[in-house]
Design a protein around this motif. Structure first.
Motif, PDB file in Angstrom:
ATOM      1  N   ASN A  87      -7.070  13.043  19.987  1.00  0.00           N
ATOM      2  CA  ASN A  87      -6.055  12.938  21.022  1.00  0.00           C
ATOM      3  C   ASN A  87      -4.935  13.917  20.646  1.00  0.00           C
ATOM      4  O   ASN A  87      -4.259  13.725  19.635  1.00  0.00           O
ATOM      5  N   TYR A  88      -4.770  14.961  21.458  1.00  0.00           N
ATOM      6  CA  TYR A  88      -3.870  16.053  21.075  1.00  0.00           C
ATOM      7  C   TYR A  88      -2.426  15.589  20.898  1.00  0.00           C
ATOM      8  O   TYR A  88      -1.731  16.010  19.975  1.00  0.00           O
ATOM      9  N   PHE A  89      -1.999  14.701  21.770  1.00  0.00           N
ATOM     10  CA  PHE A  89      -0.615  14.201  21.704  1.00  0.00           C
ATOM     11  C   PHE A  89      -0.362  13.478  20.374  1.00  0.00           C
ATOM     12  O   PHE A  89       0.608  13.756  19.663  1.00  0.00           O
ATOM     13  N   ASN A  90      -1.283  12.579  20.010  1.00  0.00           N
ATOM     14  CA  ASN A  90      -1.137  11.847  18.742  1.00  0.00           C
ATOM     15  C   ASN A  90      -1.233  12.778  17.536  1.00  0.00           C
ATOM     16  O   ASN A  90      -0.534  12.601  16.539  1.00  0.00           O
ATOM     17  N   PHE A  91      -2.133  13.774  17.661  1.00  0.00           N
ATOM     18  CA  PHE A  91      -2.325  14.738  16.576  1.00  0.00           C
ATOM     19  C   PHE A  91      -1.025  15.483  16.285  1.00  0.00           C
ATOM     20  O   PHE A  91      -0.575  15.566  15.146  1.00  0.00           O
TER      21      PHE A  91
END
Ligand code: ADP
Ligand code: MG
Length: 254
Positions: A114-118
């Motif tokens: 998940n790019y946002f969490n990353f």
């Protein structure tokens, strides 16, 4: 967790023996330190655990969670949770640091991230480690100072969440304040991941004051000659390696 049995290692090209009759057993949650003179095979040991094909394992076995890993490739070992913070991290031109970490996470977990969490986690990690944000967008290790390379290895570690950590001279090239920050980050990680085991390769007892080892091993002439607690590290710093010759009875610590 990690069991090394009577290991003998030669270089692949000219069959020079570097490690001989080395046994070591590291249980879940334990911290072990290996100290020893230059050129005694410490980095070779770390590379052999990781599966570097410049070395041939001619005798012995390496078990990780009771299974032999000697026929696994480097990426299979990484996927099983083994992580090596290298003494001399490699420069990879054209691959940005964040791209590298993202790909490594996806490859080791087999999941799309998940790019946002990353990004959120990456931002918080670099702040804690004290790296500047632009380091994420530069080619991996290119033009990084010695200390930045070491901190970046810890950044990768925190993002990849390994179960078994090898730190090959993580303290060399770090100033006193950076060493404290790196150790704080490692200790935070170990507190959250109590099953994780660590093998610290170092020349200096200072790091062992921050990350307390359960065992200290002295490696010389390609094998473990003596095992003790942290006091062995302080004693050795005082008297040097030359006086350590006898193979101690508990060298296999089994
Ligand atoms: P340490 O980390 O304890 O200082 P190393 O494991 O890096 O030592 O090296 C141990 C010895 O093996 C050194 O003498 C080194 O020159 C030699 N060595 C390591 N890798 C190779 C290689 N790929 N080819 C030839 N010799 C090697
Ligand atoms: Mg070395």
């Amino acid at each position: 967790m990690l069991e090394i049995k009577k290991l003998k290692v030669q270089t692949s090209d000219d069959h020079q023996t570097i490690i001989k009759d080395l046994s070591l057993s590291i249980k879940s949650g334990e911290i072990h330190a290996i100290m020893g003179p230059n050129g005694t095979g410490k980095s070779t040991l770390s590379k052999v655990i990781m599966g570097n094909n410049k070395y041939n394992l001619v005798e012995g076995d390496i078990l990780f969670n009771n299974k032999s890993i000697i026929n696994l490739t480097v990426d299979e070992r990484a996927k099983s949770g083994i992580f090596l913070a290298m003494q001399d991290p490699t420069v990879v031109e054209g691959v940005t640091n964040s791209e590298f970490i993202k790909t490594a996470i996806q490859e080791t977990t087999n999941e799309r991230i998940n790019y946002f969490n990353f990004i959120k986690e990456l931002d918080s990690c670099i702040k804690n480690i004290g790296l500047s944000e632009d380091m994420l967008h530069r080619s991996l290790n290119q033009g990084f100072s010695g200390g930045e390379k070491k901190k970046n290895e810890i950044l990768q570690l925190k993002m990849l969440k390994p179960k078994f950590i090898i730190l090959d001279e993580i303290d060399s090239g770090l100033d006193v304040d950076s060493l404290k920050v790196v150790c704080q980050n490692l200790n935070d990680y170990l507190k959250e991941n109590q099953e994780t085991s660590v093998l610290i390769i170092t020349h200096y007892p200072r790091i062992l004051e921050y990350i307390k080892p359960d065992y200290v091993h002295i490696m010389k002439d390609g094998t473990i000659k003596k095992t003790g607690d942290i006091n062995l590290a302080f004693e050795t710093e005082k008297i040097g390696y030359s006086s350590i010759n006898e193979v101690s009875e508990n060298k296999n610590h089994e």
